[in-house]
Design a protein around this motif. Sequence first.
Motif, mmCIF file in Angstrom:
data_model
loop_
_atom_site.group_PDB
_atom_site.id
_atom_site.type_symbol
_atom_site.label_atom_id
_atom_site.label_comp_id
_atom_site.label_asym_id
_atom_site.label_seq_id
_atom_site.Cartn_x
_atom_site.Cartn_y
_atom_site.Cartn_z
ATOM 1 N N THR A 220 16.388 3.044 -3.417
ATOM 2 C CA THR A 220 15.674 3.355 -2.170
ATOM 3 C C THR A 220 15.251 4.813 -2.078
ATOM 4 N N SER B 199 11.267 5.267 -1.629
ATOM 5 C CA SER B 199 10.734 5.608 -0.307
ATOM 6 C C SER B 199 9.595 6.622 -0.417
ATOM 7 N N GLY C 205 14.640 -2.579 2.041
ATOM 8 C CA GLY C 205 13.374 -2.559 2.753
ATOM 9 C C GLY C 205 13.630 -3.203 4.099
ATOM 10 N N SER D 17 11.244 -5.560 5.994
ATOM 11 C CA SER D 17 10.076 -5.717 5.127
ATOM 12 C C SER D 17 9.610 -7.172 5.114
ATOM 13 N N SER E 172 12.327 -9.301 4.424
ATOM 14 C CA SER E 172 13.582 -8.869 5.064
ATOM 15 C C SER E 172 14.625 -8.516 4.015
ATOM 16 N N VAL F 294 11.772 -3.879 -1.248
ATOM 17 C CA VAL F 294 10.326 -3.627 -1.251
ATOM 18 C C VAL F 294 9.621 -4.159 -2.499
ATOM 19 N N ALA G 169 7.364 -7.665 -1.999
ATOM 20 C CA ALA G 169 6.030 -7.680 -1.381
ATOM 21 C C ALA G 169 4.949 -7.377 -2.406
#
Lengths: 215, 402
Positions: free
Chosen positions: B129, B133, B331, B334, B337, B340, B343
Amino acid sequence: MAYTELTVWTRGIIMDKEGRDIVNSISASARIEGKYAQAMENYVDNPDRTNCPTRKYCRVSDDVLENELTYENEHPNIVVLVEGTMVKGWDYMRGMPPGGTLVINTHYTPDYMIRFVPGAERLAQLVCVDAAKIADHKWLYYRLGELGLDRLSTEGAAERNKSIAPDIAAPLIAAVVKTTGIVKMKTIEPMIANKHAFDVALNELHIMTLNPVAV
Amino acid sequence: MPMLAEQKKRTVRINGCVASAQAAKYADVDVIAAYPIRPYTATMMALAQMVANGELDAEYIVADSEHSQLSIAHGAASSGARVFTGSSGVGVQFAYELYSPISGSRMPVQMMIADRTLDPPGDFGSEHTDALSTRDMGWIMGWSCDAQEAFDNHLIAYRIGEDPRVLLPQMVCQDGFFVSHITGDVELPDSGQVKEFLPPYKHPYPLDPRHPVSHGPQIMPEQGPPLQLERARAMEGSMEVIEQAHEEFAKIFGRRYDPWVEEFMTDDAEVVFFLQGAHAVTARFAIQHMRERGLKVGMVRLRTIRPYPTDRVKDVLSKFKVVGVIETNMGLGSVSSGGVLYAEAAAALYESQKRPLILSFMAGMGGEAIVLKEFYWMTEKMLDAQRRGKIEKRTHWVGFEE
């Protein structure tokens, strides 16, 4: 398939290098002998504080190590206590399968030390060696000044002394290798800086035989 | 300026942190901006020692925070220096303001990341993360899965970022502990190989009193869009350079990496893991064991996430019935849920005629090792989806379900 786990318990910062030298030299020797081996420090214990209990690990196997990314040794066959008073206070025997070996740096005898060992029935042998005396180690109180110069909490990255086992690690390595055969004596001996302490220790081990198990 | 001393090719046993420091040394960096945070700290300690020992001639600057660290990196790069910096976890976050200015001014700063979980409450373990990010800030970004690959990625990233067609900063990421603190055999090259691969760095418009230029002045709103477009084009255009750099690397060093994805046992696979970083090491063992049991499982490891290899991911993942994304990142709220990665994988597959089912696995969270039996469990979930022809649940938290 032979698979062995060695866990070394030591004191943060002041005896970090000793613990590191034990696992690194045994792991390197095992690799020289064609085995798969890994040495590492306990990631969560670090960055350590002075005197905090910290662990160093070694894994030796005939086959490729599939658990290389696992943080801790879950079933140590061999445990080393780099400092004698660590025998009390926490369960360094946790997960040890029957037939294990415990090596302690102490001037006491196994007869005296066994009373403090949790779950001693899992031990095949308890080995005591007066490593601090044999190696004339600098954390003896009257040499603390030297110690302060050489020790930083750096996870070994900036260790000033690059030699392997210049001090009490040497007798402890001798004790582990002689009593367990985890690697061959002739493989590891050339790596050891303090050869005198290594050789003396080989004849000054106090071994208590407990519950040997058939391999 | 004295050049790096001649080095002969040799294999050493080092961890990911030291491999990164060695790579910076071989790249003969000019400025190192340091600020300590675990687990990447050991890289900077190793570099400090190299500078102190005279092995590396570089300015070693200890900043008072990560924000200053990246500011120093930005300034040094603006004067034409080859810069190396790094961080972990919340340290990556504290420098956040600088990421866009550095890529916006097209400074090919290199930053090493050894991942660490973000707070709360303070966990040393690896989650991706921290670096992820910052993924849309205009930095070339990818993960390595072991110490050798970490070493190699640093050299390759400098070559890509400093290419005049690209001029973008790079985040060279490795998992904390799983790469940073696990030792492996690393082949250190002959210095001649590095010289051949990585030419001396020369920024086209450095700050130099003899040739005055302005960097980063205030602009009017209408001047913004062309600058943003140029940066977007640089990122898009880097894809060709990335492929060339990997090709050239293979020729000179003899180690060939697919720049975008590593495929493992995918030839006849029906279900695959899709992941980044070190957990691929255990995944390979798990897949071999499951193959012995006749399960058609494989792995696709994403090696570069920025720029995202959309077409490649689409083509590769379209071959399978089920894709299990192993996130190793948070995420919150996201699309899935979960993390990331889901997606973007799903978006890449949207234009495919043959879309696999996609599951998201929250595994390796908090820096826990993903063990063999968890890979088996995830494979069961994928096979179950394959049998049903639909997913029962989009996101699974591994270890919290039956």
